[in-house]
Design an enzyme around this catalytic site. Structure first.
Site, PDB file in Angstrom:
ATOM      1  N   ASP A 157     -19.180  31.539  27.422  1.00  0.00           N
ATOM      2  CA  ASP A 157     -19.387  30.987  26.091  1.00  0.00           C
ATOM      3  C   ASP A 157     -18.104  30.387  25.526  1.00  0.00           C
ATOM      4  O   ASP A 157     -17.196  31.111  25.114  1.00  0.00           O
ATOM      5  CB  ASP A 157     -19.903  32.083  25.154  1.00  0.00           C
ATOM      6  CG  ASP A 157     -20.293  31.538  23.792  1.00  0.00           C
ATOM      7  OD1 ASP A 157     -20.398  30.300  23.652  1.00  0.00           O
ATOM      8  OD2 ASP A 157     -20.499  32.345  22.868  1.00  0.00           O
ATOM      9  N   ASP A 164     -19.530  22.083  24.539  1.00  0.00           N
ATOM     10  CA  ASP A 164     -20.034  23.463  24.494  1.00  0.00           C
ATOM     11  C   ASP A 164     -20.714  23.835  25.803  1.00  0.00           C
ATOM     12  O   ASP A 164     -21.586  23.114  26.281  1.00  0.00           O
ATOM     13  CB  ASP A 164     -21.007  23.618  23.324  1.00  0.00           C
ATOM     14  CG  ASP A 164     -21.531  25.033  23.174  1.00  0.00           C
ATOM     15  OD1 ASP A 164     -20.757  25.981  23.427  1.00  0.00           O
ATOM     16  OD2 ASP A 164     -22.710  25.195  22.805  1.00  0.00           O
TER      17      ASP A 164
END
Length: 445
Positions: free
Chosen positions: A120, A321
């Protein structure tokens, strides 16, 4: 014969460990005196649908996986938006991944115990479920038991490692807590542990890094639509990221295509991240913001007003991301993109799964002829080919229903992981640069 003190013995042991592991010590003012810092190391990076993944579920259909990735895309949009308008300011994103695409393997403790984590780039904390459980959700592999780890150490509340992050105190132990938008949460002790990494499945764990700050979750719940992963490995620019803790120059990853259930690649960390090829500046912020100047469809540069993707007073911008399933674009830019695609391809058809808004009934060989979409970042262009642009939502006799794997953003724009497949993405935190190098990630090692 002269007596040798215990402290002298420990120094000798540390010296030989450093020499043996080819590491250099980095000193800190916290309860741990030194942390070994290897010049570089790698971790296995696996598609969650791979047969090598403990989360592989053969019962999930293509439609199930796509819808889950869409839910994650929307959830992370809400996270980025809420963070920008300061509705939430927590250690981890207030959005737990509904169904992630890529997980990494590492080992924790002494002796090392293998575990898995969601990769992440939007959060910084490394956390996993730990015994004893006040409340833990079911996971595929055993819970980590700190009582069996030789060098496990809880961080006291007054320690600099506790004061430097947002935390609370319980029984004189530094605590972390993260509440999520779906009602789930994780909380527990901030601890120091040894993390061990390995390059590939055939190689045993061989590189231990001492005294890494980790969240040991004793009280954890899940949302209704969440997979049973043990924890998260945060990689953003916050204080608890392993990049920040080790003072590393950066990291890189190469995402294998989602439909390849056999291949794996690696997540690579370096003290001095070496950027290859052209790069774009990494803008300020704890997320990986970059400057997207424009978009082209084929040879046509879209008439997107300058500054559309700028971050103004903390609002908007464009983020790279790893956790978002698909790319999301600012509404005006998204509308112009659709118009340009329709001009090149023609009339569209409906998505049989009612997920995507722009779809075409086409032959597989025709998809390769669809125009390439190019993102023009400051200093570098990223060409997004057909395999990273279109997704087959339904097979037909002649080909399939292929849909544009992008969405309209309702806040910040994001480059999702579907558009990052077969691209080596390099993050140079020290020089504040990000580069994109197209390659066959199945051969990247």
């Amino acid at each position: 014969m002269a007596m040798v003190s215990a402290s002298s013995i420990m120094l000798l042991i540390a010296f030989f460990l450093i020499q043996f592991l080819n590491i250099s010590p980095s000193f800190s003012s916290s309860i741990h005196i030194a942390r070994n810092t290897p010049t570089e190391f790698s971790a296995r990076l696996i598609n969650r649908n791979s047969v090598k993944s403990p989360f592989h579920n053969p019962k999930l259909t293509h439609s199930d996986r796509v819808k889950a990735a869409v839910r994650t895309t929307i959830a992370r949009q809400k996270y980025f938006q809420s963070k920008q308008i300061r509705l939430n300011d927590m250690i981890n994103p207030p959005v737990k991944p509904h169904s992630y695409e890529y997980v990494m393997t590492y080992s924790i403790g002494t002796p090392p115990v293998e575990t898995f984590a969601v990769v992440d780039t939007a959060s910084d904390l490394i956390w996993l479920q730990c015994l004893p459980c006040e409340l833990c959700y079911k996971q595929t592999i055993p819970y980590f038991d700190p009582a069996k780890s030789q060098f496990f150490k809880k961080i006291p509340c007054g320690d600099p490692d506790c004061k430097g992050v947002q935390s609370t105190c319980k029984n004189s132990v530094c605590q972390y807590q993260a509440d999520y938008a779906d009602g789930s949460y994780t909380e527990g002790d901030l601890v120091l542990e040894t993390l061990t990494f390995r390059r590939s499945q055939s190689n045993p764990p061989k590189l231990g890094i001492l005294n890494i700050i980790v969240g040991c979750g004793h009280n954890n719940t899940q949302g209704e639509d969440t997979d049973d992963y043990p924890g998260t490995f945060g990689l953003n620019r916050g204080p608890l990221s392993i990049i920040t803790q080790l003072g590393y120059g950066g990291f890189s990853y190469c995402l294998v295509p989602r439909d390849n259930t056999e291949a794996e690649s690696s997540l690579h960390f370096q003290v001095y991240q070496k950027i290859t090829g052209s790069s774009t500046p990494m803008l300020d912020g704890d997320q990986y913001y970059v400057n997207l100047e424009g978009i082209s469809v084929g040879d046509e540069r879209l008439a997107i007003p300058p500054g559309t993707f700028n971050r103004t007073e903390g609002i908007g911008g464009f983020i790279i991301d790893s956790g978002s399933g698909f790319t999301s674009l600012e509404p005006d830019a998204y509308s112009l993109l659709i118009l340009a695609i329709e001009k090149h391809i023609g009339g569209r058809t409906a998505d049989p799964e009612k997920v995507f808004s722009v779809c075409y009934d086409a032959k597989a060989e025709d998809i390769s002829k669809f125009p390439v979409i190019t993102f023009h970042f400051t200093g570098v262009n990223l060409e997004i080919g057909p395999s990273n642009t279109w997704i087959n939502q339904k097979k037909t006799e002649t080909g399939g229903i292929y849909c544009l794997a992008m969405f309209q953003a309702f806040g910040v724009s994001v480059l999702g992981n579907y558009q990052q497949q077969n691209v080596n993405v390099q993050y140079d935190s020290r020089n504040k640069l990000i580069s994109f190098q197209p390659m066959d990630c199945t051969k990247a090692g």
